[in-house]
Design an enzyme around this catalytic site. Sequence first.
Site, PDB file in Angstrom:
ATOM      1  N   GLN A 131       0.828  -1.204   0.000  1.00 17.35           N
ATOM      2  CA  GLN A 131       0.000   0.000   0.000  1.00 17.35           C
ATOM      3  C   GLN A 131       0.865   1.259   0.000  1.00 17.35           C
ATOM      4  O   GLN A 131       1.634   1.473   0.936  1.00 17.35           O
ATOM      5  CB  GLN A 131      -0.890  -0.013   1.249  1.00 17.35           C
ATOM      6  CG  GLN A 131      -1.714   1.234   1.429  1.00 17.35           C
ATOM      7  CD  GLN A 131      -2.742   1.072   2.544  1.00 17.35           C
ATOM      8  OE1 GLN A 131      -3.536   0.137   2.531  1.00 17.35           O
ATOM      9  NE2 GLN A 131      -2.719   1.942   3.513  1.00 17.35           N
ATOM     10  N   SER A 166       4.515  -1.112   4.281  1.00 23.26           N
ATOM     11  CA  SER A 166       4.737  -2.433   4.883  1.00 23.26           C
ATOM     12  C   SER A 166       5.094  -3.434   3.790  1.00 23.26           C
ATOM     13  O   SER A 166       4.395  -3.524   2.777  1.00 23.26           O
ATOM     14  CB  SER A 166       3.477  -2.931   5.593  1.00 23.26           C
ATOM     15  OG  SER A 166       3.126  -2.076   6.629  1.00 23.26           O
ATOM     16  N   GLU A 249      -9.584  -1.718   5.150  1.00 24.22           N
ATOM     17  CA  GLU A 249      -8.393  -1.910   5.988  1.00 24.22           C
ATOM     18  C   GLU A 249      -8.781  -1.974   7.466  1.00 24.22           C
ATOM     19  O   GLU A 249      -8.319  -2.830   8.210  1.00 24.22           O
ATOM     20  CB  GLU A 249      -7.385  -0.775   5.757  1.00 24.22           C
ATOM     21  CG  GLU A 249      -6.147  -0.923   6.646  1.00 24.22           C
ATOM     22  CD  GLU A 249      -5.006  -0.004   6.268  1.00 24.22           C
ATOM     23  OE1 GLU A 249      -5.235   1.006   5.580  1.00 24.22           O
ATOM     24  OE2 GLU A 249      -3.867  -0.313   6.674  1.00 24.22           O
TER      25      GLU A 249
END
Length: 390
Positions: A131, A166, A249
């Site tokens: 992301q 991440s 999310e």
Amino acid sequence: MNEVDTFRAEARQWLEANCPRSMRAPIRTDEDMVWGGSRVRFSSEDQRVWFERMRDRGWFVPGWPTAYGGGGLGPREQRALEQEMRSLGCRQPQYNLGIWMLGPVLLEFGTEAQKLEHLVPMARGEVRWCQGFSEPNAGSDLASLKTAAVRDGEDFVVTGQKIWTSQGDKADWMYALVRTDPHAKKQQGISFILIDMTTPGVSVRPIELISGRSEFCQVFFDAVRAPARQIIGGVNQGWGVAKRLLEHERAAMAKFTEGGAPTLDALAIASPYLAAAGPAWRDRLAAALMDQQAFSLTSRRLHEMALAREDVSALGAIMKLVQTEQEVAKYELLQQLMGQQGLALEGEGFTADELAVCRLWLYSKSYTIAGGSSEVQLNIIARRVLGLPT
Ligand SMILES: Cc1cc2nc3c(=O)[nH]c(=O)nc-3n(C[C@H](O)[C@H](O)[C@H](O)COP(=O)(O)OP(=O)(O)OC[C@H]3O[C@@H](n4cnc5c(N)ncnc54)[C@H](O)[C@@H]3O)c2cc1C
């Protein structure tokens, strides 16, 4: 027997026959989680078998249409499958940000060509997604992002930087927010674009953490060409797509206590310490476990409401806030009970679970920031759930 009961019985039989025993134990460490993608790695043969069997059945994404690689199940069958997996203790066979967040957004906003290009490999665990939202000066205030995308023929040319990405060094593709109109009001000049991480001009730099490990990266774009057909939802329409993705999310993060992330049996760890502790400690632990149970039941209720097509989008902020703050509180309570045994990350004289308490406590704090900090969730709840003036 009605159709759902028949499906439930068949699903249970299939799971019993196909889910290896070792895949029916709680997730304890990162190695227990299989992240899909071109560089997928298995730490055991059972993991590989479970991954492949669920993939071939379309059950990485049981509710997606079969045309996009899913299982084609209706909401009631999907719920029955989830219940059967939970009752047998089956692990998630694959983890992928794509499936949790991008997939549902593509199903809603993508063109048919975009769905076929991206959903099918996602549903087969062949592509790992990261992301690309946050930037050095655009975290909570995401709409301040500066990474620019300028149209040039059939492509957009992307220049700028993302941060806190991440697993950016392990991902095949990124879904990113870019500024396509620098003159529009800040939310209105943003587009949502998909970028192949192997494109020339993309460079990824892992950020080393105090633990010596790296979960995050900085990602730099130096005149990266991304085809215009990879824009989702229309040029300058990315803010609406991003808001929806953030709802998915929050929902994914709120499900962590359902066995989706490494966790510990708090009661088992606490037991030896409780014997020497006073009754006040037992009360505190009992209260924490009751909160956890109440959260779990509420989470299931919301899940059922979502399957029944009720709008639970705003409630996700409550669940994300409560789940992540409860996790921090749980580990802090354990640490207080354990004294210095709960403060070690390594060393002799500790059980594996005792060492894990400190590690998971540190992790738990990061989850109160990822996906929007707790303060930001409170703002969303005030505005969208309580309807307070802003
Ligand atoms: C584990 C983890 C994984 C992550 N993974 C990704 C990823 O894969 N991709 C990605 O794009 N980003 C990722 N992030 C980044 C994350 O989205 C941001 O850290 C988060 O949105 C907060 O932004 P920031 O760090 O810039 O903090 P800031 O926005 O600078 O906030 C600093 C402090 O101010 C508070 N604050 C800010 N605005 C307000 C306000 N309006 N009202 C009240 N308080 C406020 C915040 O709550 C926080 O305490 C990850 C973060 C973590 C911790």
